[in-house]
Design an enzyme around this catalytic site. Structure first.
Site, PDB file in Angstrom:
ATOM      1  CG  HIS A 219      -2.091   0.830   1.256  1.00 21.61           C
ATOM      2  ND1 HIS A 219      -2.416   1.702   0.244  1.00 21.61           N
ATOM      3  CD2 HIS A 219      -3.049   1.032   2.229  1.00 21.61           C
ATOM      4  CE1 HIS A 219      -3.504   2.388   0.579  1.00 21.61           C
ATOM      5  NE2 HIS A 219      -3.908   2.001   1.779  1.00 21.61           N
ATOM      6  CG  HIS A 258      -4.214   0.555  -8.702  1.00 20.53           C
ATOM      7  ND1 HIS A 258      -5.557   0.453  -8.460  1.00 20.53           N
ATOM      8  CD2 HIS A 258      -3.710   1.440  -7.814  1.00 20.53           C
ATOM      9  CE1 HIS A 258      -5.871   1.266  -7.463  1.00 20.53           C
ATOM     10  NE2 HIS A 258      -4.785   1.872  -7.046  1.00 20.53           N
ATOM     11  CG  ASP A 309       2.770   4.500  -4.022  1.00 23.28           C
ATOM     12  OD1 ASP A 309       2.616   5.561  -3.402  1.00 23.28           O
ATOM     13  OD2 ASP A 309       2.056   3.498  -3.839  1.00 23.28           O
TER      14      ASP A 309
END
Ligand SMILES: CC(C)(COP(=O)(O)OP(=O)(O)OC[C@H]1O[C@@H](n2cnc3c(N)ncnc32)[C@H](O)[C@@H]1OP(=O)(O)O)[C@@H](O)C(=O)NCCC(=O)NCCS
Length: 374
Positions: A219, A258, A309
């Site tokens: 995460h 994802h 990210d």
């Protein structure tokens, strides 16, 4: 382990929300506004207001909101003392969890939640101060002043980190990044915060739940892992070769893939643009080209795309932000989403308590310890 269609709750609709829509032709929208427009045109505080109150602020609301957040930054001596006990070796995510937990002890939410908005503003404002106070004390023994005239969280964060007037390009970049990270529907940490809220627990417990869940490398922790990956290569060619080897070994490449998005992450276009702009003329400009080589290799080999990210890692690095702060910045941003979801859950609450499909042994008869032998 028994694999079912619902493993990881993949594809399961676990509730309703009016806060954000993710994927399925929606791209990413916060209360109907496209993420691209918000990241390019708004401040993080406007977005936090939008998430909490359901509409964009008028100028007067905005000024009031900004000054309220500014007034709520300072932390009490008791909390500063607690932060001074935490060693420099601690992960900053644990520092944030501890700081928020302590705030909940000294400035508790009322049991009827009538001060929930005040508590949310307090948490939003105090998070950067908690992080920065601990960081400078633990690493350099400095009890820094948390006062500042900076109006926004992005500017305040960078001023307190570098202890000088922040670079405006960096403030804008961090502001956009905070907007990109602010909300993402039923991601793991938000869902966990909603579960906590559904028990009618307090806001501090819901936020510390979110921080704990966000820290994992699948995460929020992925941005720190992505930085370690990028800096492990010296050239784009080396990166390509290294990624191919990792994929052959079935390694996960952090910052890619994802659960909901299947073709691209709509936030990537903005953060990639930011990382590229910040790389120009930087002594570590090559990190951007290494990142691009990793992106291309991942697409060629696996048809996997970078999520938010991946380019956040080099963007933050170019702003001089230590890698161990990448996930804490995610907290400083996502707290807006968590809090909005806590409010939404409370407004129409029912305890979140699903069932499990039992896969254990059939019925067994109990033997007391004394009769079980050695
Ligand atoms: C985000 C993530 C957890 C989604 O996971 P998921 O929906 O459960 O998907 P899975 O982990 O089951 O992956 C599906 C397939 O894609 C592969 N895959 C997914 N992400 C991958 C990655 N980052 N690197 C390499 N392979 C990946 C898996 O190995 C799997 O392949 P297989 O079917 O051949 O076994 C996953 O993509 C991941 O671990 N990414 C890296 C961590 C990360 O960046 N997290 C931040 C998310 S915003």
């Amino acid at each position: 382990m028994n694999q079912t269609n619902t493993q990881g709750l993949d594809g399961v609709i676990a509730g309703e929300t009016a806060i954000a829509s993710v994927g399925k032709g929606h791209g990413l929208k916060y209360r109907g506004y496209d993420i691209y427009d918000l990241a390019k045109g708004a401040s993080y505080e406007e977005v936090a207001y939008l998430l909490h109150f359901g509409k964009l602020p008028y100028k007067v609301n905005y000024q009031f909101y900004i000054s309220t957040l500014k007034d709520k930054r300072l932390i009490c001596e008791g909390l500063r003392h607690i932060l001074e006990q935490i060693p420099a070796t601690a992960h900053p995510m644990d520092v944030l969890k501890t700081g928020i937990s302590f705030l909940g002890c000294v400035e508790p939410e009322k049991s009827d939640f009538s001060n929930q908005n005040e508590c949310i503003e307090r948490i939003l404002a105090a998070l950067p101060a908690i992080l920065m106070y601990w960081y400078h004390y633990a690493n350099h023994g400095h009890q820094i002043s948390l006062d500042s005239n900076q109006k926004t969280i992005a500017a305040y964060f960078l001023e307190k980190l570098h202890r000088c007037e922040p670079n405006l390009e960096h403030v804008e970049a961090l502001n956009s990044s905070l907007i990109l990270y602010a909300e993402h529907e039923f991601n793991a940490s938000t869902f966990a915060s909603r579960v906590t809220a559904s028990t009618l627990s307090d806001i501090y417990s819901a936020i510390t739940t979110g921080i704990g869940v966000l820290g994992g490398p699948l995460h929020g922790g992925a941005n720190e892992a992505a930085m370690d990956l990028i800096t492990s290569y010296n050239t784009p060619e080396e990166a390509k070769e290294g990624i191919v080897k990792k994929l052959e070994a079935n390694d996960k490449i952090m910052g890619f893939g994802h659960r909901v998005y299947k073709k691209c992450d709509p936030r990537n276009v903005v953060i990639k643009e930011i990382a590229k702009a910040l790389s120009v003329g930087h002594k570590e400009e090559k990190l951007y080209y290494i990142s691009e080589a990793i992106e291309k290799t991942m697409w060629d080999e696996k048809k996997l795309f970078p999520n938010l990210d991946f380019y956040s890692a080099s963007a933050y690095h170019y702003m001089g932000i230590p890698t161990s702060f990448f996930t804490p910045i995610f907290v400083i941003s996502r707290v807006a989403g968590w809090a909005a979801h806590v409010k939404e859950q409370r407004a129409n609450n029912r305890l979140i308590r699903p069932n499990a499909s039992y896969t254990g042994p059939e019925e067994k008869s109990f033997t007391p310890l004394s009769e079980r032998g050695e």
